[in-house]
Motif scaffolding. Structure first.
Motif, PDB file in Angstrom:
ATOM      1  N   SER A  78       4.191   1.908   8.361  1.00  0.00           N
ATOM      2  CA  SER A  78       3.662   3.275   8.357  1.00  0.00           C
ATOM      3  C   SER A  78       3.268   3.691   6.943  1.00  0.00           C
ATOM      4  N   GLY A  79       3.992   3.209   5.952  1.00  0.00           N
ATOM      5  CA  GLY A  79       3.625   3.528   4.573  1.00  0.00           C
ATOM      6  C   GLY A  79       2.276   2.943   4.184  1.00  0.00           C
ATOM      7  N   VAL A  80       2.105   1.670   4.491  1.00  0.00           N
ATOM      8  CA  VAL A  80       0.858   0.981   4.149  1.00  0.00           C
ATOM      9  C   VAL A  80      -0.316   1.636   4.874  1.00  0.00           C
ATOM     10  N   ASN A  81      -0.123   1.947   6.169  1.00  0.00           N
ATOM     11  CA  ASN A  81      -1.212   2.584   6.920  1.00  0.00           C
ATOM     12  C   ASN A  81      -1.518   3.993   6.418  1.00  0.00           C
ATOM     13  N   ALA A  82      -0.517   4.651   5.853  1.00  0.00           N
ATOM     14  CA  ALA A  82      -0.761   5.991   5.308  1.00  0.00           C
ATOM     15  C   ALA A  82      -1.623   5.914   4.045  1.00  0.00           C
ATOM     16  N   VAL A  83      -1.480   4.829   3.315  1.00  0.00           N
ATOM     17  CA  VAL A  83      -2.201   4.657   2.052  1.00  0.00           C
ATOM     18  C   VAL A  83      -3.587   4.031   2.265  1.00  0.00           C
ATOM     19  N   LEU A  84      -3.696   3.171   3.253  1.00  0.00           N
ATOM     20  CA  LEU A  84      -4.971   2.469   3.512  1.00  0.00           C
ATOM     21  C   LEU A  84      -6.058   3.435   3.996  1.00  0.00           C
ATOM     22  N   LYS A  91      -1.400  -3.912  11.833  1.00  0.00           N
ATOM     23  CA  LYS A  91      -0.823  -3.822  13.174  1.00  0.00           C
ATOM     24  C   LYS A  91       0.628  -4.268  13.212  1.00  0.00           C
ATOM     25  N   SER A  92       0.963  -5.271  12.398  1.00  0.00           N
ATOM     26  CA  SER A  92       2.369  -5.692  12.344  1.00  0.00           C
ATOM     27  C   SER A  92       2.657  -6.453  11.069  1.00  0.00           C
ATOM     28  N   ILE A  93       3.913  -6.416  10.689  1.00  0.00           N
ATOM     29  CA  ILE A  93       4.418  -7.136   9.508  1.00  0.00           C
ATOM     30  C   ILE A  93       5.724  -7.789   9.958  1.00  0.00           C
ATOM     31  N   LYS A  94       5.777  -9.116   9.897  1.00  0.00           N
ATOM     32  CA  LYS A  94       6.984  -9.822  10.363  1.00  0.00           C
ATOM     33  C   LYS A  94       7.401 -10.846   9.315  1.00  0.00           C
ATOM     34  N   GLU A  95       8.695 -10.939   9.077  1.00  0.00           N
ATOM     35  CA  GLU A  95       9.199 -12.013   8.221  1.00  0.00           C
ATOM     36  C   GLU A  95       8.834 -13.342   8.864  1.00  0.00           C
TER      37      GLU A  95
ATOM     38  N   SER B 118      -0.452   2.861  20.061  1.00  0.00           N
ATOM     39  CA  SER B 118      -0.103   1.910  19.006  1.00  0.00           C
ATOM     40  C   SER B 118       0.398   2.672  17.783  1.00  0.00           C
ATOM     41  N   ILE B 119       1.245   2.028  16.998  1.00  0.00           N
ATOM     42  CA  ILE B 119       1.729   2.703  15.801  1.00  0.00           C
ATOM     43  C   ILE B 119       0.661   2.763  14.716  1.00  0.00           C
ATOM     44  N   TYR B 120      -0.409   1.936  14.864  1.00  0.00           N
ATOM     45  CA  TYR B 120      -1.398   1.882  13.792  1.00  0.00           C
ATOM     46  C   TYR B 120      -2.671   2.654  14.125  1.00  0.00           C
ATOM     47  N   GLY B 121      -3.073   2.681  15.407  1.00  0.00           N
ATOM     48  CA  GLY B 121      -4.309   3.387  15.796  1.00  0.00           C
ATOM     49  C   GLY B 121      -5.520   2.475  15.714  1.00  0.00           C
ATOM     50  N   ASP B 122      -6.110   2.194  16.873  1.00  0.00           N
ATOM     51  CA  ASP B 122      -7.239   1.272  16.948  1.00  0.00           C
ATOM     52  C   ASP B 122      -8.450   1.855  16.223  1.00  0.00           C
ATOM     53  N   VAL B 123      -8.988   1.131  15.221  1.00  0.00           N
ATOM     54  CA  VAL B 123     -10.102   1.679  14.431  1.00  0.00           C
ATOM     55  C   VAL B 123     -11.402   1.785  15.227  1.00  0.00           C
ATOM     56  N   PHE B 124     -11.544   0.951  16.261  1.00  0.00           N
ATOM     57  CA  PHE B 124     -12.800   0.972  17.008  1.00  0.00           C
ATOM     58  C   PHE B 124     -12.783   2.004  18.138  1.00  0.00           C
TER      59      PHE B 124
END
Lengths: 246, 246
Positions: A78-84, A91-95, B118-124
């Protein structure tokens, strides 16, 4: 060593100079590195699966990055998407395993190229289609798709200016479908030369227009001559659909 | 009498104050009347099938208009689309029976309401979905859709400020589907009260959030009390999908 992370993202590439960091253009990689570095308060390098060109889109792009953090994944997301910017979304970040490399581990890539042949132009799909107003013989185009399957030297379907060392690529899937006025080419291969998907799409359009006979395609491939293939379809219709890993 | 024409169109409603001509807002009807009048060099009145609200979209909107012209239909079409703003597109113009009236002859209307969870929101898909980031119990929402079927007084699902004389409407189809993070409600009925589709969508979301029990819906309908139903979902997720005629 820092923890490796697999990152999936999507973007509307219209405003960008492609994936890779470069001078004189804002790129997806640059925006991601800025966003991750800001949120994680450390320099983060992002390794992308593919160098998409200026104006090309991605629905499921894969990248990886090494970093250490105490933040939960959903907080980073959510932080990265707020800044982008709004046209790039993580969409996802996984180890993931330290050996995972978004580019080298990719087994295949799937691209979709969409052509809007309606006389009016769909207002909702407009950002990610090639608007093509001239009549196309869809059946003739469709008959050509099997010619691209298999392992070939695709030099005839490559723009100049690339740094490829080998020109053989293997295509596993190539299909053309039509729904109402929208023509969709789906192509999956182990890799693609510079502009290769766009030149294949443009060649199918040249066939659809009657400027090329589909039966010439095997000879065009064998010739390795770029000038014999069709036009390079514009970037706005191209979408990196997915990158497949083992 | 002039020749009647059936007109189909699509629009992204984000920038407009809805369909109907009004003061203080630019509307779809106004833009169409300007474009047709310019191209046909005569005053053209456009009769719309439905008064969509501000911000609501349409994929297949039907209208009709009387005019006489020597221009071919495809010339009118390309002329009108050249004059119209890019977010309104006329898809076809066909001569039709003089008795055809886009509103009075409509047998049913189909709306689609899309929720991007989605937690990110589809850009299209962003321009035409409701971005909803909180968890929703989809199965509970889906169980409610049959309650809306059939003929009911839907006063509980109507915003104030409408001029409806009757409050009974018949719903023929109401379904909820999910693909990845996108929830789509499809609803077809002989007509809809003011904001009715958006209140039904909002009520399903209230159920999905756990603020309402789905089993209360039949009682909410019977109560005719707006305050008992859920929220009015925002306009951006609503799309007039099609208008059905005999």
């Amino acid at each position: 060593m820092s923890q490796n992370h697999k990152i999936t993202l999507m973007y509307n590439g219209a405003r960008y100079g492609g994936w890779q960091v470069q001078k004189n253009a804002v790129t997806i990689q640059e925006e991601l590195e800025k966003a991750f570095s800001t949120i994680l308060r450390q320099d983060v390098s992002i390794i992308g699966a593919s160098r998409t060109d200026a104006g090309v889109h991605a629905l499921n792009y894969t990248a990886n990055a090494f970093f250490d953090t105490d933040l939960e994944e959903r907080r980073i997301l959510s932080g990265v998407n707020a800044v982008l910017p709004e046209d790039i979304r993580v969409k996802s970040i996984k180890e993931c395993d330290e050996a995972f490399h978004a580019r080298y581990c990719a087994k295949s890539k799937t691209y979709v190229y969409q052509i809007d042949t309606s006389i009016y132009g769909d207002v909702f799909k407009k950002p990610y289609v090639w608007r093509f107003k001239y009549p196309l013989n869809f059946e003739n185009m469709q008959k050509c798709t099997p010619f691209f399957l298999g392992r070939h030297d695709f030099s005839a379907f490559m723009s100049k200016g690339a740094q490829a060392k080998t020109f053989e690529r293997e295509i596993y899937e190539c299909s053309l479908t039509r729904q109402d006025d929208m023509i969709t080419m789906k192509i999956r291969g182990n890799g693609f030369l510079y502009n290769m998907v766009r030149i294949i799409a443009g060649t199918l359009v040249s066939v659809g227009r009657g400027f090329l006979s589909g039966e010439e395609i095997p000879q065009i491939i064998l010739s390795k001559e770029r000038k014999r293939a069709g036009i390079t379809a514009p970037p706005e219709g191209l979408m990196l659909y997915e990158i497949e890993y083992e």
